[in-house]
Design a protein around this motif. Structure first.
Motif, mmCIF file in Angstrom:
data_model
loop_
_atom_site.group_PDB
_atom_site.id
_atom_site.type_symbol
_atom_site.label_atom_id
_atom_site.label_comp_id
_atom_site.label_asym_id
_atom_site.label_seq_id
_atom_site.Cartn_x
_atom_site.Cartn_y
_atom_site.Cartn_z
ATOM 1 N N UNK A 58 12.547 -6.175 3.220
ATOM 2 C CA UNK A 58 12.929 -5.054 4.070
ATOM 3 C C UNK A 58 11.835 -3.985 4.086
ATOM 4 N N UNK A 59 11.287 -3.718 2.893
ATOM 5 C CA UNK A 59 10.201 -2.735 2.805
ATOM 6 C C UNK A 59 8.977 -3.214 3.582
ATOM 7 N N UNK A 60 8.675 -4.538 3.438
ATOM 8 C CA UNK A 60 7.530 -5.093 4.172
ATOM 9 C C UNK A 60 7.779 -5.044 5.679
ATOM 10 N N UNK A 61 9.028 -5.329 6.080
ATOM 11 C CA UNK A 61 9.387 -5.259 7.491
ATOM 12 C C UNK A 61 9.206 -3.845 8.023
ATOM 13 N N UNK A 62 9.669 -2.859 7.258
ATOM 14 C CA UNK A 62 9.517 -1.469 7.674
ATOM 15 C C UNK A 62 8.047 -1.087 7.781
ATOM 16 N N UNK A 63 7.247 -1.568 6.789
ATOM 17 C CA UNK A 63 5.808 -1.280 6.831
ATOM 18 C C UNK A 63 5.161 -1.914 8.053
#
Length: 227
Positions: A58-63
């Protein structure tokens, strides 16, 4: 009674055997229970790892979404910069084209001034050398002070400074004499041409010239008085 005792003993042995089996089964159940508990702990650990991985994704997706948004913004800025650069290039090209036109105009003016200077010089030389079409041939006859070549096509070489041809300001070196008072000079000799040019003092004559500059051709009709 002895038989009953023996029967009881057999039943007791069978019961002990069953108890032993039950004990073994209980041990196996305890072992399976421990294994199951260990699997539960392992699964809980796997679930926690999966949750951590999901959070990381999720964090990578947001980034990535942020990077895409930033890249789109930078692309728009770059498009704007490219558009401005193209406008600047167009403006510079127009300025260069204007400068070229201006330079061409200046070059033409310089060439014209040079031609006029050459004309004045050649006219002065003609006046000093006296080489013309006999501007003055008698007390009552004269020409126009025009210096031409000796063979056809009869090209202007210069004018007598202050003479009628010079005073018109229209005739230039290199102009080709076509006719005198409507008579074509192409088939005539230089002597015949001079006879056409020379006439009574004060009489008017009309001469036709052709001027060539590259591919451009221009016809001039010049009227002047003999003197």
């Amino acid at each position: 009674l002895g038989e009953q005792i023996l029967q009881y003993e057999d039943d007791a042995k069978l019961l002990h055997a069953r108890l032993d089996e039950a004990g073994e089964a209980l041990k196996w159940a305890h072992a399976e229970s421990k294994a199951a508990a260990a699997r539960v702990v392992e699964l809980e650990g796997s679930c926690k790892a999966a949750e951590a991985a999901a959070k990381a994704l999720e964090a990578e997706k947001a980034a990535l979404e942020h990077s895409i948004s930033k890249a789109a913004s930078e692309s728009m800025d770059l498009d704007g910069t490219v558009t401005e650069a193209r406008k600047e290039v167009d403006r510079l090209q127009k300025e260069v084209a204007g400068l070229r036109v201006e330079n061409e105009g200046m070059a033409k003016k310089l060439a014209q001034h040079k031609e006029e200077d050459d004309w004045e010089t050649k006219s002065a030389v003609s006046a000093l050398s006296g080489d013309s079409e006999m501007s003055s041939v008698g007390p009552d006859t004269c020409g126009v002070g025009l210096r031409i070549t000796e063979v056809a096509p009869y090209r202007v070489r210069g004018c007598l400074a202050g003479g009628p041809a010079h005073r018109t300001g229209e005739i230039r070196p290199g102009d080709v004499l076509l006719s005198v008072d409507g008579v074509s000079v192409a088939p005539l000799s230089i002597v015949e041409v001079r006879k056409l040019i020379v006439g009574a003092a004060g009489s008017r004559t009309e001469m036709k010239f052709q001027r060539s500059r590259g591919d451009e051709r221009k016809t001039l009709n010049v009227v002047m008085s003999r003197s």
